[in-house]
Design a protein around this motif. Sequence first.
Motif, short mmCIF file in Angstrom:
data_model
loop_
_atom_site.label_atom_id
_atom_site.label_comp_id
_atom_site.label_asym_id
_atom_site.label_seq_id
_atom_site.Cartn_x
_atom_site.Cartn_y
_atom_site.Cartn_z
N LYS A 1 0.83 -1.19 0.00
CA LYS A 1 0.00 0.00 0.00
C LYS A 1 0.88 1.26 0.00
N PRO A 2 0.30 2.41 -0.41
CA PRO A 2 1.07 3.66 -0.32
C PRO A 2 1.61 3.92 1.08
N THR A 3 0.83 3.53 2.09
CA THR A 3 1.26 3.78 3.47
C THR A 3 2.40 2.86 3.91
N ASP A 4 2.82 1.93 3.04
CA ASP A 4 3.97 1.09 3.35
C ASP A 4 5.29 1.76 2.99
N LEU A 5 5.22 2.89 2.29
CA LEU A 5 6.44 3.62 1.96
C LEU A 5 7.17 4.04 3.24
N ILE A 6 8.49 4.05 3.19
CA ILE A 6 9.32 4.40 4.35
C ILE A 6 10.16 5.62 4.02
N LEU A 7 10.18 6.60 4.91
CA LEU A 7 10.99 7.80 4.72
C LEU A 7 12.43 7.52 5.12
N LYS A 8 13.35 7.72 4.18
CA LYS A 8 14.76 7.46 4.42
C LYS A 8 15.61 8.62 3.93
N GLU A 9 16.83 8.67 4.44
CA GLU A 9 17.82 9.59 3.90
C GLU A 9 18.64 8.86 2.85
N LYS A 10 18.80 9.50 1.67
CA LYS A 10 19.57 8.90 0.59
C LYS A 10 20.60 9.92 0.08
N ARG A 11 21.82 9.47 -0.06
CA ARG A 11 22.86 10.34 -0.58
C ARG A 11 22.71 10.46 -2.10
N ILE A 12 22.76 11.70 -2.58
CA ILE A 12 22.67 11.94 -4.02
C ILE A 12 24.00 11.62 -4.67
N THR B 1 10.11 21.27 -5.18
CA THR B 1 9.30 22.14 -4.35
C THR B 1 7.87 21.63 -4.21
N VAL B 2 7.36 21.02 -5.29
CA VAL B 2 6.01 20.44 -5.29
C VAL B 2 6.04 19.14 -6.08
N ILE B 3 5.39 18.11 -5.55
CA ILE B 3 5.34 16.80 -6.20
C ILE B 3 3.90 16.53 -6.66
N GLY B 4 3.76 16.07 -7.89
CA GLY B 4 2.45 15.68 -8.40
C GLY B 4 2.22 14.19 -8.21
N LEU B 5 1.06 13.84 -7.66
CA LEU B 5 0.71 12.43 -7.47
C LEU B 5 -0.20 11.97 -8.61
N ASN B 6 0.01 10.74 -9.05
CA ASN B 6 -0.75 10.20 -10.18
C ASN B 6 -1.19 8.77 -9.88
N PRO B 7 -2.27 8.30 -10.53
CA PRO B 7 -2.70 6.91 -10.31
C PRO B 7 -1.61 5.89 -10.57
N PRO C 1 2.53 9.56 1.84
CA PRO C 1 1.86 8.26 1.71
C PRO C 1 0.36 8.32 2.01
N LEU C 2 -0.01 9.09 3.03
CA LEU C 2 -1.42 9.21 3.39
C LEU C 2 -2.21 9.93 2.30
N HIS C 3 -1.61 10.95 1.71
CA HIS C 3 -2.29 11.71 0.66
C HIS C 3 -2.46 10.84 -0.59
N LEU C 4 -1.45 10.03 -0.89
CA LEU C 4 -1.55 9.12 -2.03
C LEU C 4 -2.62 8.05 -1.77
N ALA C 5 -2.69 7.55 -0.55
CA ALA C 5 -3.72 6.57 -0.19
C ALA C 5 -5.12 7.18 -0.29
N GLU C 6 -5.23 8.44 0.10
CA GLU C 6 -6.52 9.14 0.00
C GLU C 6 -6.92 9.30 -1.46
N MET C 7 -5.96 9.62 -2.33
CA MET C 7 -6.23 9.75 -3.75
C MET C 7 -6.76 8.44 -4.32
N LYS C 8 -6.10 7.33 -3.95
CA LYS C 8 -6.53 6.02 -4.42
C LYS C 8 -7.95 5.71 -3.95
N LYS C 9 -8.23 5.99 -2.70
CA LYS C 9 -9.54 5.67 -2.12
C LYS C 9 -10.65 6.50 -2.75
#
Length: 329
Positions: free
Chosen positions: A15-26, A39-45, A309-317
């Motif tokens: 599920k979208p809520t299974d995503l984990i916030l991590k630090e990643k080196r670029i 600055t802003v991320i677009g969510l899509n199906p 993750p919550l916003h993406l789950a809400e979009m799906k629902k």
Amino acid sequence: MDIIAKSWCWQQQGKPTDLILKEKRIGELGDDEVLVRNTVIGLNPVDWKLIEYGYPQWSAGFVPGVDAAGIVLAVGGRMTHIRVGARVCYHTDLSKDGSFSTHTIVPGYALMHIPDKVSDFAAASFPCPSLTAWQAFRKVPDMKNRNVLVSGAGGSVGYFLTQLLLHTGARVYVTAGTKHHTEFQEMGVREAIDYKDTDWKDKMISTLQGNLFDAVFDTVNGSHAASLSPLLGYYGHLIAIQDRVEKAPLSAFTTCISLHEIALGAIHRHGSRKQIAELMQDGEILLDKIGNGTLKLRQQSVDNFDNLPLHLAEMKKNNTEVKYIIKVL
């Protein structure tokens, strides 16, 4: 360059809520790459679908997301023509770490510069649905004075596509929920019918006064698109935007319709750099039209990065026409 990004990471199918916030080196930029501070991320199906089903190139720790707007922080050796500090938006390759992050590396030829009159919120809402609509629009020859049906016009893709068709002079008919009918009629749509009506196809055909459609654009799925083929006249065009029509839906030597498949994400792996760059140039022209009010995007629902993750789950629902976006900074 030593930058640590905060990224929402995929671990396994779920599920979208299974995503984990991590630090990643670029990592280091390639010569043709650009680093964007989102600055802003677009969510899509497609985002929640791939999180649920996975993708061949994904493994634990992969960063999903295809759309975002932001500011150029650094450029590769062959991208010096791109100004550091420029406002850009992008649609990125599904096989590369994506936009669900504070920072994303993107090919420089796959960027669109944002006009001054367009906000980062609008720019992040733009790439996936609007470029998909543009690709569908370009599949069909001149539609001026032609009868065209957009099936599922209430969503972001159908909404943008309907405007493109109207601006080219097509006679546009749509299926959409009743709450959208007034707006579509004010735009100039000839007829808007609720797709929930069991006899909507008969109603639609009756409005054509003995004619059939020259083109049908379907935003539902391949089987639904195939079911619309009898609505097309001789040498008509059936454009499946969501999914594809696997085999000819009509008998040979009848209306001889053409089948068209739309897959925006495939351009990153199967299109040439020239084709990608041309699409980005087209996108910049469309963004200008959004900036001057000629074209419109769907209403937005905004949330913060920590709630992605919550916003993406809400979009799906909810599965509504509202465009869900995330404010990063």
